[in-house]
Write a protein that holds these residues in place. Structure first.
Motif, PDB file in Angstrom:
ATOM      1  N   LEU A  64       0.842  -1.192   0.000  1.00 33.41           N
ATOM      2  CA  LEU A  64       0.000   0.000   0.000  1.00 33.41           C
ATOM      3  C   LEU A  64       0.880   1.246   0.000  1.00 33.41           C
ATOM      4  CD1 LEU A  64      -2.563  -1.159   2.720  1.00 33.41           C
ATOM      5  CD2 LEU A  64      -2.829  -1.306   0.239  1.00 33.41           C
ATOM      6  N   ALA A  65       0.230   2.402  -0.116  1.00 35.96           N
ATOM      7  CA  ALA A  65       0.974   3.665  -0.125  1.00 35.96           C
ATOM      8  C   ALA A  65       1.757   3.852   1.166  1.00 35.96           C
ATOM      9  CB  ALA A  65       0.012   4.829  -0.343  1.00 35.96           C
ATOM     10  N   ASN A  66       1.181   3.386   2.294  1.00 37.70           N
ATOM     11  CA  ASN A  66       1.894   3.547   3.565  1.00 37.70           C
ATOM     12  C   ASN A  66       3.049   2.573   3.725  1.00 37.70           C
ATOM     13  OD1 ASN A  66       0.424   1.249   3.912  1.00 37.70           O
ATOM     14  ND2 ASN A  66      -0.698   1.926   5.717  1.00 37.70           N
ATOM     15  N   ASP A  67       3.247   1.670   2.748  1.00 42.59           N
ATOM     16  CA  ASP A  67       4.449   0.843   2.718  1.00 42.59           C
ATOM     17  C   ASP A  67       5.572   1.535   1.951  1.00 42.59           C
ATOM     18  OD1 ASP A  67       3.439  -1.515   4.083  1.00 42.59           O
ATOM     19  OD2 ASP A  67       2.204  -1.835   2.308  1.00 42.59           O
ATOM     20  N   TYR A  68       5.202   2.307   0.937  1.00 39.65           N
ATOM     21  CA  TYR A  68       6.205   2.986   0.112  1.00 39.65           C
ATOM     22  C   TYR A  68       6.669   4.304   0.733  1.00 39.65           C
ATOM     23  CZ  TYR A  68       5.111  -0.229  -3.706  1.00 39.65           C
ATOM     24  OH  TYR A  68       4.943  -1.348  -4.471  1.00 39.65           O
ATOM     25  N   PHE A  69       5.762   5.009   1.405  1.00 39.90           N
ATOM     26  CA  PHE A  69       6.111   6.342   1.911  1.00 39.90           C
ATOM     27  C   PHE A  69       7.308   6.326   2.861  1.00 39.90           C
ATOM     28  CE2 PHE A  69       5.511   9.781   5.057  1.00 39.90           C
ATOM     29  CZ  PHE A  69       5.700  10.859   4.219  1.00 39.90           C
ATOM     30  N   PRO A  70       7.322   5.462   3.896  1.00 41.89           N
ATOM     31  CA  PRO A  70       8.509   5.484   4.772  1.00 41.89           C
ATOM     32  C   PRO A  70       9.792   5.093   4.066  1.00 41.89           C
ATOM     33  CG  PRO A  70       7.060   3.647   5.325  1.00 41.89           C
ATOM     34  CD  PRO A  70       6.320   4.504   4.365  1.00 41.89           C
ATOM     35  N   LEU A  71       9.709   4.221   3.054  1.00 42.61           N
ATOM     36  CA  LEU A  71      10.914   3.858   2.305  1.00 42.61           C
ATOM     37  C   LEU A  71      11.455   5.052   1.525  1.00 42.61           C
ATOM     38  CD1 LEU A  71      10.005   0.294   0.950  1.00 42.61           C
ATOM     39  CD2 LEU A  71      11.771   0.865   2.623  1.00 42.61           C
ATOM     40  N   PHE A  72      10.572   5.757   0.827  1.00 43.37           N
ATOM     41  CA  PHE A  72      11.006   6.951   0.092  1.00 43.37           C
ATOM     42  C   PHE A  72      11.518   8.022   1.055  1.00 43.37           C
ATOM     43  CE2 PHE A  72       7.929   5.556  -3.370  1.00 43.37           C
ATOM     44  CZ  PHE A  72       8.942   5.197  -4.233  1.00 43.37           C
ATOM     45  N   LEU A  73      10.866   8.156   2.213  1.00 45.98           N
ATOM     46  CA  LEU A  73      11.293   9.155   3.187  1.00 45.98           C
ATOM     47  C   LEU A  73      12.676   8.824   3.739  1.00 45.98           C
ATOM     48  CD1 LEU A  73      10.327  11.733   4.580  1.00 45.98           C
ATOM     49  CD2 LEU A  73       9.261  10.318   6.344  1.00 45.98           C
ATOM     50  N   LEU A  74      12.916   7.569   4.057  1.00 42.27           N
ATOM     51  CA  LEU A  74      14.227   7.154   4.558  1.00 42.27           C
ATOM     52  C   LEU A  74      15.309   7.311   3.492  1.00 42.27           C
ATOM     53  CD1 LEU A  74      13.081   4.009   6.554  1.00 42.27           C
ATOM     54  CD2 LEU A  74      14.261   5.989   7.534  1.00 42.27           C
ATOM     55  N   ILE A  75      14.965   6.998   2.246  1.00 41.91           N
ATOM     56  CA  ILE A  75      15.929   7.187   1.151  1.00 41.91           C
ATOM     57  C   ILE A  75      16.254   8.670   0.994  1.00 41.91           C
ATOM     58  CG2 ILE A  75      16.222   7.030  -1.351  1.00 41.91           C
ATOM     59  CD1 ILE A  75      14.649   4.405  -1.239  1.00 41.91           C
ATOM     60  N   GLY A  76      15.238   9.528   1.113  1.00 37.77           N
ATOM     61  CA  GLY A  76      15.475  10.971   1.043  1.00 37.77           C
ATOM     62  C   GLY A  76      16.384  11.457   2.154  1.00 37.77           C
ATOM     63  N   ILE A  77      16.183  10.946   3.362  1.00 38.72           N
ATOM     64  CA  ILE A  77      17.038  11.324   4.493  1.00 38.72           C
ATOM     65  C   ILE A  77      18.474  10.864   4.252  1.00 38.72           C
ATOM     66  CG2 ILE A  77      17.464  10.893   6.946  1.00 38.72           C
ATOM     67  CD1 ILE A  77      14.406  10.690   7.289  1.00 38.72           C
ATOM     68  N   ALA A  78      18.624   9.634   3.785  1.00 40.94           N
ATOM     69  CA  ALA A  78      19.971   9.115   3.528  1.00 40.94           C
ATOM     70  C   ALA A  78      20.672   9.894   2.422  1.00 40.94           C
ATOM     71  CB  ALA A  78      19.883   7.630   3.161  1.00 40.94           C
ATOM     72  N   LEU A  79      19.960  10.223   1.349  1.00 38.71           N
ATOM     73  CA  LEU A  79      20.573  10.945   0.226  1.00 38.71           C
ATOM     74  C   LEU A  79      20.996  12.354   0.624  1.00 38.71           C
ATOM     75  CD1 LEU A  79      18.347   9.859  -2.803  1.00 38.71           C
ATOM     76  CD2 LEU A  79      20.704   9.183  -2.305  1.00 38.71           C
ATOM     77  N   THR A  80      20.138  13.061   1.372  1.00 37.17           N
ATOM     78  CA  THR A  80      20.514  14.415   1.793  1.00 37.17           C
ATOM     79  C   THR A  80      21.694  14.380   2.761  1.00 37.17           C
ATOM     80  OG1 THR A  80      18.755  14.292   3.474  1.00 37.17           O
ATOM     81  CG2 THR A  80      18.246  15.444   1.408  1.00 37.17           C
ATOM     82  N   GLY A  81      21.748  13.364   3.616  1.00 35.14           N
ATOM     83  CA  GLY A  81      22.895  13.234   4.511  1.00 35.14           C
ATOM     84  C   GLY A  81      24.177  12.961   3.742  1.00 35.14           C
ATOM     85  N   ILE A  82      24.101  12.105   2.719  1.00 34.13           N
ATOM     86  CA  ILE A  82      25.277  11.806   1.887  1.00 34.13           C
ATOM     87  C   ILE A  82      25.699  13.038   1.093  1.00 34.13           C
ATOM     88  CG2 ILE A  82      26.017  10.475  -0.131  1.00 34.13           C
ATOM     89  CD1 ILE A  82      24.378   8.136   0.996  1.00 34.13           C
ATOM     90  N   LEU A  83      24.733  13.810   0.609  1.00 37.59           N
ATOM     91  CA  LEU A  83      25.058  15.045  -0.110  1.00 37.59           C
ATOM     92  C   LEU A  83      25.850  16.005   0.771  1.00 37.59           C
ATOM     93  CD1 LEU A  83      21.802  15.866  -2.141  1.00 37.59           C
ATOM     94  CD2 LEU A  83      24.067  15.332  -3.068  1.00 37.59           C
ATOM     95  N   MET A  84      25.378  16.174   2.004  1.00 38.60           N
ATOM     96  CA  MET A  84      26.076  17.090   2.917  1.00 38.60           C
ATOM     97  C   MET A  84      27.455  16.562   3.268  1.00 38.60           C
ATOM     98  SD  MET A  84      23.237  18.514   5.606  1.00 38.60           S
ATOM     99  CE  MET A  84      22.749  16.896   6.177  1.00 38.60           C
ATOM    100  N   ARG A  85      27.580  15.266   3.411  1.00 37.57           N
ATOM    101  CA  ARG A  85      28.839  14.684   3.881  1.00 37.57           C
ATOM    102  C   ARG A  85      29.917  14.668   2.813  1.00 37.57           C
ATOM    103  NH1 ARG A  85      32.321  13.422   7.982  1.00 37.57           N
ATOM    104  NH2 ARG A  85      33.636  11.683   7.355  1.00 37.57           N
TER     105      ARG A  85
END
Length: 338
Positions: free
Chosen positions: A203-224
């Motif tokens: 369902l949508a609530n299965d994909y949303f946390p995955l996309f959110l976590l990927i977004g957090i990881a990508l922005t952290g890698i960008l800054m680092r």
């Protein structure tokens, strides 16, 4: 659209923080107000869910068992899969929480030509789950250095074990968990896209946390690794320590990508108690895991059942004799004459 909407929502959240933090005076909202509100919602929501589950009655012993239970003394039994004592239950819970034992035992059923029903192990799911969860744990522990005034010993040890030096810039370390968390998240996301049965029930609530976590990881890698030259680490640590001590200080030199990262983390915290991510707290209260398999060894009486007075057939017939005779139901005694 069940995966398109969550992706658009995460992109929209990132753009809101990116554009909003560039507006003068809005840095306080994204750097102080939103994180505090998200943390308050996370703590209160987490406690509410756990207390709600703790108060829910469990009238039956329903532990999940998949091994030989206790029977005769000379029959070898599986203490982890069919525990009968508190110590064995604690051992089972430890194996479940630390090593994801039930996920290791996960199997996939498929029908081959014949037809023939076959079962095969899906240990790759356990592997990517371990990669994601333990990478996130290490990353969270590494972030402690931003919230304390001095370096902690275990944080320094984790950074030493987790990182290795990149040449020709020896001052910049590459953390292994930064790559592993992305590998784990992308694999878990690909599983929901590529496996038809999993895609069907997702369902949508299965994909949303995955996309959110990927977004957090990508922005952290960008800054680092990619925007490090434009990041004011001292200002970021000053803000983090200020949030911890309730004296936050907003520095205008902090880049917008940091506010995007912080805003996505805040969204995850606010969303956490109301999502499937609450399995982090629910696993401790699951009756299929935290109960002993001792139903055959001792009698369990449901304490929520009301006391019921005995009602014999004779008294039942005395109460309904007239109605029974009217409906043609045989009775042992006839109605008194007159």
């Amino acid at each position: 659209m069940k995966h398109t909407f969550p992706l658009i929502a995460v992109i929209a959240l990132a753009l809101i923080a990116w554009i909003g933090s560039a507006i003068p005076g809005m840095q306080y909202l994204f750097g102080v107000a939103v994180p505090y509100a998200a943390l308050l919602l996370f703590i209160s929501g987490f406690c509410w869910r756990v207390l709600y589950w703790a108060k829910s009655p469990v009238p039956f012993r329903i532990p999940t068992t998949c091994g030989q239970g206790y029977s005769m003394p000379w029959v070898k039994r599986d203490k982890f899969e069919a525990p009968v004592s508190t110590g064995e239950v604690l051992g089972r819970m430890f194996m479940e929480i630390v090593f994801f034992r039930s996920l290791w035992r996960n199997t996939k059923a498929s029908i081959k030509p014949g037809p023939e029903l076959t079962y095969s192990a899906t240990r790759w799911l356990w592997l990517f789950g371990i990669l994601f969860h333990y990478s996130m744990l290490v990353i969270l522990l590494r972030h402690f250095r931003l919230f304390v005034g001095s370096e902690l010993f275990f944080v320094s040890a984790l950074e030493y074990l987790d990182g290795f030096t990149l040449n020709p810039t020896p001052e910049l370390s590459l953390y292994v968990t930064d790559a592993l968390i992305l590998v784990g998240l992308l694999a878990l996301l690909a599983r929901r896209f590529l496996i038809k049965t999993v895609n069907y029930i997702s369902l949508a609530n299965d994909y949303f946390p995955l996309f959110l976590l990927i977004g957090i990881a990508l922005t952290g890698i960008l800054m680092r690794y990619f925007l490090r030259s434009g990041m004011d680490i001292v200002a970021i640590k000053q803000l983090a320590v200020g949030l911890t001590t309730f004296h936050p200080v907003i520095n205008p030199n902090i880049a917008s990508v940091f506010y995007v990262h912080l805003f996505l983390v805040s969204c995850l915290l606010a969303y956490f108690p109301f999502s499937k991510l609450m399995h982090m707290g629910g696993v401790f209260l699951s009756p299929t895991r935290n109960l002993a398999n001792d139903s055959r060894m001792r009698r369990h009486i449901n304490p929520w059942n009301p006391d019921i007075r005995p009602h014999s057939y004779a008294s039942y017939e005395d109460e309904f004799r007239a109605d029974m005779i009217e409906q043609g139901i045989p009775v042992e005694k006839e109605l008194p004459q007159g």
